[in-house]
Design a protein around this motif. Structure first.
Motif, PDB file in Angstrom:
ATOM      1  N   THR A 185     -36.059 -60.240-144.560  1.00  0.00           N
ATOM      2  CA  THR A 185     -36.748 -59.388-143.586  1.00  0.00           C
ATOM      3  C   THR A 185     -35.760 -58.509-142.842  1.00  0.00           C
ATOM      4  O   THR A 185     -35.998 -57.312-142.634  1.00  0.00           O
ATOM      5  CB  THR A 185     -37.532 -60.256-142.584  1.00  0.00           C
ATOM      6  N   LEU A 186     -34.626 -59.083-142.440  1.00  0.00           N
ATOM      7  CA  LEU A 186     -33.623 -58.316-141.700  1.00  0.00           C
ATOM      8  C   LEU A 186     -33.032 -57.204-142.549  1.00  0.00           C
ATOM      9  O   LEU A 186     -33.009 -56.031-142.133  1.00  0.00           O
ATOM     10  CB  LEU A 186     -32.523 -59.251-141.215  1.00  0.00           C
ATOM     11  N   ALA A 187     -32.555 -57.543-143.735  1.00  0.00           N
ATOM     12  CA  ALA A 187     -31.906 -56.535-144.583  1.00  0.00           C
ATOM     13  C   ALA A 187     -32.885 -55.465-145.034  1.00  0.00           C
ATOM     14  O   ALA A 187     -32.596 -54.270-144.956  1.00  0.00           O
ATOM     15  CB  ALA A 187     -31.261 -57.209-145.792  1.00  0.00           C
ATOM     16  N   SER A 188     -34.054 -55.877-145.500  1.00  0.00           N
ATOM     17  CA  SER A 188     -35.032 -54.889-145.962  1.00  0.00           C
ATOM     18  C   SER A 188     -35.585 -54.082-144.795  1.00  0.00           C
ATOM     19  O   SER A 188     -35.831 -52.875-144.915  1.00  0.00           O
ATOM     20  CB  SER A 188     -36.165 -55.566-146.739  1.00  0.00           C
ATOM     21  N   ARG A 226     -39.059 -57.817-133.061  1.00  0.00           N
ATOM     22  CA  ARG A 226     -40.063 -58.870-132.896  1.00  0.00           C
ATOM     23  C   ARG A 226     -39.980 -59.901-134.019  1.00  0.00           C
ATOM     24  O   ARG A 226     -40.077 -61.108-133.786  1.00  0.00           O
ATOM     25  CB  ARG A 226     -41.462 -58.251-132.848  1.00  0.00           C
ATOM     26  N   LEU A 227     -39.783 -59.435-135.251  1.00  0.00           N
ATOM     27  CA  LEU A 227     -39.745 -60.361-136.381  1.00  0.00           C
ATOM     28  C   LEU A 227     -38.499 -61.228-136.397  1.00  0.00           C
ATOM     29  O   LEU A 227     -38.500 -62.322-136.966  1.00  0.00           O
ATOM     30  CB  LEU A 227     -39.868 -59.579-137.698  1.00  0.00           C
ATOM     31  N   MET A 228     -37.444 -60.768-135.779  1.00  0.00           N
ATOM     32  CA  MET A 228     -36.258 -61.613-135.679  1.00  0.00           C
ATOM     33  C   MET A 228     -36.442 -62.716-134.627  1.00  0.00           C
ATOM     34  O   MET A 228     -35.708 -63.703-134.624  1.00  0.00           O
ATOM     35  CB  MET A 228     -35.023 -60.777-135.348  1.00  0.00           C
ATOM     36  N   ARG A 229     -37.420 -62.547-133.753  1.00  0.00           N
ATOM     37  CA  ARG A 229     -37.711 -63.573-132.758  1.00  0.00           C
ATOM     38  C   ARG A 229     -38.701 -64.605-133.283  1.00  0.00           C
ATOM     39  O   ARG A 229     -38.567 -65.798-133.008  1.00  0.00           O
ATOM     40  CB  ARG A 229     -38.271 -62.921-131.493  1.00  0.00           C
ATOM     41  N   ALA A 230     -39.714 -64.155-134.031  1.00  0.00           N
ATOM     42  CA  ALA A 230     -40.758 -65.071-134.513  1.00  0.00           C
ATOM     43  C   ALA A 230     -41.609 -64.357-135.551  1.00  0.00           C
ATOM     44  O   ALA A 230     -41.679 -63.120-135.569  1.00  0.00           O
ATOM     45  CB  ALA A 230     -41.643 -65.531-133.351  1.00  0.00           C
ATOM     46  N   ASP A 237     -47.305 -55.767-140.280  1.00  0.00           N
ATOM     47  CA  ASP A 237     -48.096 -54.568-140.574  1.00  0.00           C
ATOM     48  C   ASP A 237     -47.308 -53.305-140.205  1.00  0.00           C
ATOM     49  O   ASP A 237     -47.271 -52.329-140.965  1.00  0.00           O
ATOM     50  CB  ASP A 237     -49.410 -54.590-139.793  1.00  0.00           C
ATOM     51  N   GLU A 238     -46.701 -53.328-139.017  1.00  0.00           N
ATOM     52  CA  GLU A 238     -45.932 -52.174-138.560  1.00  0.00           C
ATOM     53  C   GLU A 238     -44.771 -51.866-139.508  1.00  0.00           C
ATOM     54  O   GLU A 238     -44.537 -50.710-139.869  1.00  0.00           O
ATOM     55  CB  GLU A 238     -45.385 -52.452-137.154  1.00  0.00           C
ATOM     56  N   LEU A 239     -44.032 -52.910-139.915  1.00  0.00           N
ATOM     57  CA  LEU A 239     -42.863 -52.684-140.756  1.00  0.00           C
ATOM     58  C   LEU A 239     -43.265 -52.198-142.147  1.00  0.00           C
ATOM     59  O   LEU A 239     -42.561 -51.378-142.754  1.00  0.00           O
ATOM     60  CB  LEU A 239     -42.023 -53.956-140.839  1.00  0.00           C
ATOM     61  N   ALA A 240     -44.396 -52.683-142.658  1.00  0.00           N
ATOM     62  CA  ALA A 240     -44.884 -52.181-143.945  1.00  0.00           C
ATOM     63  C   ALA A 240     -45.219 -50.693-143.853  1.00  0.00           C
ATOM     64  O   ALA A 240     -44.958 -49.912-144.777  1.00  0.00           O
ATOM     65  CB  ALA A 240     -46.103 -52.981-144.387  1.00  0.00           C
TER      66      ALA A 240
END
Length: 379
Positions: A185-188, A226-230, A237-240
């Motif tokens: 998730t972080l790298a992509s 946000r995704l790095m927290r939980a 949805d936002e990142l997609a």
């Protein structure tokens, strides 16, 4: 207003749960065709689609695709009478599927069509219908016209590129990215953010790509934090969405020094593309701001800095250099590995990047020495 052109996939379907329609859409797109299903290393994640497609020929792509894999898979698919290709996975699976769909009907050898190490000739036959279904939010490959292929003999990653390679259908279902491993998730995610920053700051930006990137940059930064927290479905949805915007923007504007360096570095080191982009984006932003001479492009770099500052709660008026350094430090704190490159590798990558297509749109003139300093700062 400046004139521009804009090309993308014939149809884009975006939304949580939209992948359930994939098999029916493939059947409607290529009635009666034998299907090749390309997926990542974990074939079980593609079993649901294989069942819905009626037991297609399958290809596992365990890592970033290389030339031997593409050539072997193309011959196998051609012998099997494949009439359509579906790729379910990250950028590697989608690039592999895109390349195979383009090459099955081709007459010339693949090397005739490769950039840098080949003749870069246009395709001699239209590709087979190709459907892209991403399971990571990063590359935007579902709406681009090229496939990145490693060529081991040359220690390079190069593109097979043609406007006809734009997918016939892209299905972007953010639910497929849920629970993606944190490191991926972080790298992509950093790749996705980079791919809206570089088109926004490049010399070939246009009003439509600006509209996409202006919206996507702050949304991508916020979602990734946000995704790095939980785990967070709304942030997925936002990142997609940001990843899709990046694919649309880069295919119709351009990129810059991050991707100019990422291609050679991927071939020289074998490091994953997203990890390279995540390590380079901060140092490249700082180097570009120091070297840029066009006030309009400088203003764009400063706007990116303001978005970074807002996302991380930095003081008003934070400089581009400080914002870029904060982004780099944050990524490392999330365990993104730094680039550890010896001087010879930095020199080889810088020389290759200086001549790359991505560098042609970079907002500032960065010579080989400047690119070497960028890579040193990313380590």
């Amino acid at each position: 207003m400046i004139p521009f052109t804009f090309m993308t996939a014939t149809e884009i379907v975006f939304g949580r749960g939209s992948a359930v329609s994939a098999a029916a859409r493939v059947a409607a797109l290529a009635p009666g065709a034998s299907v090749l299903l390309v997926h990542g290393a974990d074939g079980q994640r593609a079993d649901w689609l294989a069942r819905a497609l009626g037991d297609p020929l399958r290809l596992s792509v365990p890592g970033e695709p290389d030339l031997p894999l593409i050539e072997t898979a193309t011959e196998t698919a051609r012998a099997a009478g494949i009439g359509a290709v579906v790729a379910l996975g990250g950028g590697s699976a989608i690039d592999a599927g895109k390349a195979i769909a383009a090459l099955i009907p081709a007459v010339r050898p693949v090397t005739d069509h490769l950039e840098v190490v080949g003749r870069a000739l246009p395709l001699d036959r239209p590709p087979l219908p190709f459907v892209a279904i991403p399971t990571t939010a990063g590359t935007g490959a579902e709406v681009t016209r090229n496939a990145v292929i490693a060529v081991p003999d040359h220690r390079r990653k190069v593109s097979l590129r043609d406007p006809a390679m734009l997918p016939r259908l892209a299905i972007v279902d953010p639910a497929l990215t849920d629970a993606c491993p944190r490191a991926v998730t972080l790298a992509s995610g950093l790749d996705a953010v980079t791919q809206v920053i570089e088109p926004f700051c490049c010399t070939r930006a246009n009003p439509l790509t600006d509209a996409l990137c202006h919206d996507a940059i702050p949304r991508g930064l916020a979602a990734l934090i946000r995704l790095m927290r939980a785990e967070d479905a709304a942030a997925r949805d936002e990142l997609a969405w940001v990843s899709l915007c990046g694919g649309l923007a880069l295919a119709n504007a351009g990129l810059g020094a991050v991707h100019g360096l990422a291609g050679p570095l991927g071939g020289l080191t074998g490091t994953a593309h997203g990890a390279i982009c995540g390590a380079l984006i901060g140092p490249v932003l700082a180097a570009n701001r120091a070297a840029v001479t066009d006030p309009a492009l400088a203003a764009r770099l400063d706007q990116v800095a303001a978005w970074i500052a807002t996302a991380f709660g930095l003081p008003l008026g934070t400089t581009t250099a400080d914002a870029a350094a904060h982004l780099t430090a944050w990524a490392r704190a999330q365990h993104l590995p730094p680039l550890r490159l010896d001087p010879a590798t930095r020199r080889a990558a810088a020389e290759a990047a200086a001549a790359s297509s991505s560098m042609k749109a970079n907002p500032a003139a960065l010579d080989v020495a400047a690119l070497e300093r960028v890579m040193a700062a990313a380590g």
